[in-house]
Scaffold this motif. Structure first.
Motif, PDB file in Angstrom:
ATOM      1  N   UNK A  29       8.588 -27.307  38.643  1.00  0.00           N
ATOM      2  CA  UNK A  29       8.759 -26.066  39.520  1.00  0.00           C
ATOM      3  C   UNK A  29       9.538 -26.441  40.892  1.00  0.00           C
ATOM      4  N   UNK A  30       9.229 -27.748  41.034  1.00  0.00           N
ATOM      5  CA  UNK A  30      10.019 -28.388  42.416  1.00  0.00           C
ATOM      6  C   UNK A  30      11.401 -28.232  42.382  1.00  0.00           C
ATOM      7  N   UNK A  31      12.141 -28.184  41.263  1.00  0.00           N
ATOM      8  CA  UNK A  31      13.479 -27.975  41.170  1.00  0.00           C
ATOM      9  C   UNK A  31      13.739 -26.384  40.799  1.00  0.00           C
ATOM     10  N   UNK A  32      13.002 -25.845  40.770  1.00  0.00           N
ATOM     11  CA  UNK A  32      13.612 -24.196  40.744  1.00  0.00           C
ATOM     12  C   UNK A  32      13.300 -23.488  41.946  1.00  0.00           C
ATOM     13  N   UNK A  33      14.118 -22.700  42.509  1.00  0.00           N
ATOM     14  CA  UNK A  33      14.159 -22.000  43.544  1.00  0.00           C
ATOM     15  C   UNK A  33      13.009 -21.138  43.692  1.00  0.00           C
ATOM     16  N   UNK A  34      12.508 -21.128  44.903  1.00  0.00           N
ATOM     17  CA  UNK A  34      11.264 -20.217  45.163  1.00  0.00           C
ATOM     18  C   UNK A  34      11.650 -19.075  46.027  1.00  0.00           C
ATOM     19  N   UNK A  35      11.196 -17.912  45.925  1.00  0.00           N
ATOM     20  CA  UNK A  35      11.407 -16.637  46.762  1.00  0.00           C
ATOM     21  C   UNK A  35      10.459 -16.699  47.807  1.00  0.00           C
ATOM     22  N   UNK A  36       9.596 -17.602  47.912  1.00  0.00           N
ATOM     23  CA  UNK A  36       8.797 -17.574  49.020  1.00  0.00           C
ATOM     24  C   UNK A  36       9.406 -18.544  50.149  1.00  0.00           C
ATOM     25  N   UNK A  37       9.539 -17.881  51.310  1.00  0.00           N
ATOM     26  CA  UNK A  37      10.130 -18.582  52.548  1.00  0.00           C
ATOM     27  C   UNK A  37      11.485 -18.071  52.960  1.00  0.00           C
ATOM     28  N   UNK A  38      12.291 -18.609  53.936  1.00  0.00           N
ATOM     29  CA  UNK A  38      13.583 -18.252  54.095  1.00  0.00           C
ATOM     30  C   UNK A  38      14.279 -18.326  53.067  1.00  0.00           C
ATOM     31  N   UNK A  39      15.661 -17.366  53.330  1.00  0.00           N
ATOM     32  CA  UNK A  39      16.746 -17.362  52.172  1.00  0.00           C
ATOM     33  C   UNK A  39      17.640 -18.505  52.402  1.00  0.00           C
ATOM     34  N   UNK A  40      18.580 -18.554  51.727  1.00  0.00           N
ATOM     35  CA  UNK A  40      19.043 -17.360  50.675  1.00  0.00           C
ATOM     36  C   UNK A  40      18.311 -17.257  49.507  1.00  0.00           C
ATOM     37  N   UNK A  41      18.134 -16.013  48.723  1.00  0.00           N
ATOM     38  CA  UNK A  41      17.407 -16.237  47.403  1.00  0.00           C
ATOM     39  C   UNK A  41      18.213 -15.738  46.429  1.00  0.00           C
ATOM     40  N   UNK A  42      17.875 -15.757  45.143  1.00  0.00           N
ATOM     41  CA  UNK A  42      18.630 -15.445  43.984  1.00  0.00           C
ATOM     42  C   UNK A  42      17.677 -14.273  43.098  1.00  0.00           C
ATOM     43  N   UNK A  43      18.017 -13.242  43.464  1.00  0.00           N
ATOM     44  CA  UNK A  43      17.060 -11.812  43.047  1.00  0.00           C
ATOM     45  C   UNK A  43      17.880 -11.249  41.920  1.00  0.00           C
ATOM     46  N   UNK A  44      17.130 -11.082  40.751  1.00  0.00           N
ATOM     47  CA  UNK A  44      17.708 -10.251  39.608  1.00  0.00           C
ATOM     48  C   UNK A  44      17.613  -8.757  39.756  1.00  0.00           C
ATOM     49  N   UNK A  45      18.536  -8.164  40.099  1.00  0.00           N
ATOM     50  CA  UNK A  45      18.638  -6.466  40.131  1.00  0.00           C
ATOM     51  C   UNK A  45      18.209  -6.137  38.738  1.00  0.00           C
ATOM     52  N   UNK A  46      17.834  -5.080  38.088  1.00  0.00           N
ATOM     53  CA  UNK A  46      17.737  -4.705  36.721  1.00  0.00           C
ATOM     54  C   UNK A  46      18.787  -4.207  35.913  1.00  0.00           C
ATOM     55  N   UNK A  47      19.887  -3.578  36.952  1.00  0.00           N
ATOM     56  CA  UNK A  47      21.220  -3.173  36.145  1.00  0.00           C
ATOM     57  C   UNK A  47      22.426  -3.649  36.550  1.00  0.00           C
ATOM     58  N   UNK A  48      22.510  -4.370  38.065  1.00  0.00           N
ATOM     59  CA  UNK A  48      23.615  -4.946  38.512  1.00  0.00           C
ATOM     60  C   UNK A  48      23.479  -6.550  38.055  1.00  0.00           C
ATOM     61  N   UNK A  49      24.633  -6.958  37.172  1.00  0.00           N
ATOM     62  CA  UNK A  49      24.133  -8.312  36.790  1.00  0.00           C
ATOM     63  C   UNK A  49      24.700  -9.260  37.955  1.00  0.00           C
ATOM     64  N   UNK A  50      23.726 -10.604  37.887  1.00  0.00           N
ATOM     65  CA  UNK A  50      23.904 -11.420  39.030  1.00  0.00           C
ATOM     66  C   UNK A  50      24.986 -12.349  38.941  1.00  0.00           C
ATOM     67  N   UNK A  51      25.560 -12.852  39.956  1.00  0.00           N
ATOM     68  CA  UNK A  51      26.746 -13.671  40.080  1.00  0.00           C
ATOM     69  C   UNK A  51      26.449 -15.298  39.619  1.00  0.00           C
ATOM     70  N   UNK A  52      25.202 -15.318  40.249  1.00  0.00           N
ATOM     71  CA  UNK A  52      24.818 -17.019  40.208  1.00  0.00           C
ATOM     72  C   UNK A  52      24.386 -17.417  38.664  1.00  0.00           C
ATOM     73  N   UNK A  53      24.885 -18.545  38.695  1.00  0.00           N
ATOM     74  CA  UNK A  53      24.604 -19.259  37.370  1.00  0.00           C
ATOM     75  C   UNK A  53      23.273 -19.937  37.342  1.00  0.00           C
ATOM     76  N   UNK A  54      22.458 -19.712  36.237  1.00  0.00           N
ATOM     77  CA  UNK A  54      21.304 -20.251  36.175  1.00  0.00           C
ATOM     78  C   UNK A  54      20.638 -20.464  34.473  1.00  0.00           C
ATOM     79  N   UNK A  55      19.498 -20.912  34.650  1.00  0.00           N
ATOM     80  CA  UNK A  55      18.574 -20.932  33.427  1.00  0.00           C
ATOM     81  C   UNK A  55      17.389 -20.018  33.482  1.00  0.00           C
ATOM     82  N   UNK A  56      17.439 -19.005  32.412  1.00  0.00           N
ATOM     83  CA  UNK A  56      16.341 -18.227  32.565  1.00  0.00           C
ATOM     84  C   UNK A  56      15.930 -17.395  31.077  1.00  0.00           C
ATOM     85  N   UNK A  57      14.949 -17.005  30.862  1.00  0.00           N
ATOM     86  CA  UNK A  57      14.541 -16.038  29.824  1.00  0.00           C
ATOM     87  C   UNK A  57      13.839 -14.732  30.569  1.00  0.00           C
ATOM     88  N   UNK A  58      14.592 -13.566  30.154  1.00  0.00           N
ATOM     89  CA  UNK A  58      14.278 -12.327  30.709  1.00  0.00           C
ATOM     90  C   UNK A  58      13.906 -11.271  29.704  1.00  0.00           C
TER      91      UNK A  58
END
Length: 274
Positions: A29-58
């Motif tokens: 978990x320490x290696x995964x970005x947290x949305x708590x605290x200052x940014x920048x953040x990596x937020x998934x919108x529901x319909x506009x695909x995100x530009x950042x490269x990551x590993x996820x299951x959604x």
């Protein structure tokens, strides 16, 4: 399959993500970005695909209603970064259709596979990515579950943090859908999302979307208020409501409500998502 059975399958799919996550030790978990605290953040919108490269299951689950009836929709997205600027993406949709006229239909939709590459990959300031999906005709066209043909969907995506502590985020994306068979019409989809992330990991989002047929037909416009919340390290929940605001009469949807989860994983090499 009735609505209750579909709902049980949806819950089961969500729970199935848990054992996959449990295979990773807590120290990851320490290696995964947290949305708590200052940014920048990596937020998934529901319909506009995100530009950042990551590993996820959604997994996402939606209910939509329109002039021709109701639809229950499920989609499992898996994005897996092979290298910091490159990821592979799979979308596996599932549908339960309840038309006003005709039989109820349930089954898999058109699965898509694709790749995304970040041309500019400054995860502190700006990301610009290109890529393409290939939609496969896995859904039964005769039952209304698929388009009946393969399609190519190239895209261009952007990510830009803004404002104090870079808590605001602007994301944009454009897709072309190019059918690979028959005389099916081509169309473009453009979306933009603005979000703000609070110190407790809650992110309200507002999306604007337009679908444009390239044969000269009228465009369809949508707006979608949404929210995401990091309720545990590497885990997010969210919800969205998409409604049409302009477009031709008799669009296929009057509104759509979506709920979903995201499980994030560390990028290759154990680097954080910043």
């Amino acid at each position: 399959m009735d609505t209750r059975a579909f709902a049980l399958c949806a819950v089961g799919a969500c729970l199935a993500v848990g054992p996959l996550a449990a295979q990773h030790a807590d120290h990851e978990h320490a290696d995964v970005h947290s949305h708590r605290g200052p940014g920048p953040h990596f937020i998934d919108a529901f319909f506009t695909e995100n530009a950042y490269v990551e590993r996820k299951i959604r997994p996402d689950f939606a209910f939509a209603t329109g002039p021709e009836g109701d639809r229950l929709l499920g989609n499992l997205e898996v994005e897996w970064a092979l290298f910091p600027p490159l990821s592979l993406i799979v979308h596996a949709p599932f549908q339960h259709l309840r038309p006003d006229a005709g039989d109820t239909q349930t089954g898999i939709g058109d699965v898509s596979v694709g790749a995304k590459y970040a041309l500019v990959n400054d995860r502190a300031r700006f990301i610009l990515a290109i890529g393409s999906d290939v939609a496969l005709p896995t859904g039964d066209e005769a039952r209304g579950l698929g388009a009946g043909h393969a399609a190519l969907a190239p895209f261009l995506l952007a990510w830009l943090p803004l404002g104090p502590e870079r808590r605001f985020l602007l994301q944009a994306g454009g897709h072309l859908e190019l059918p690979l068979a028959g005389d099916e019409p081509e169309h473009a989809e453009v979306g933009a999302a603005i979000s703000w992330t609070s110190p407790v990991g809650l992110s309200p989002i507002l999306e604007g979307l337009v679908e444009v047929p390239l044969d000269g037909g009228s465009a369809s416009w949508f707006v979608a208020p949404e929210t995401r919340w990091e309720f545990l390290p590497a885990w997010e929940a969210g919800a969205a409501l998409r409604v049409p605001v302009a477009g031709p009469e008799g669009d296929e949807e009057d509104w759509r409500i979506v709920v979903g989860l995201i499980r994030h994983f560390a990028l290759p090499g154990g680097s954080a998502r910043h």
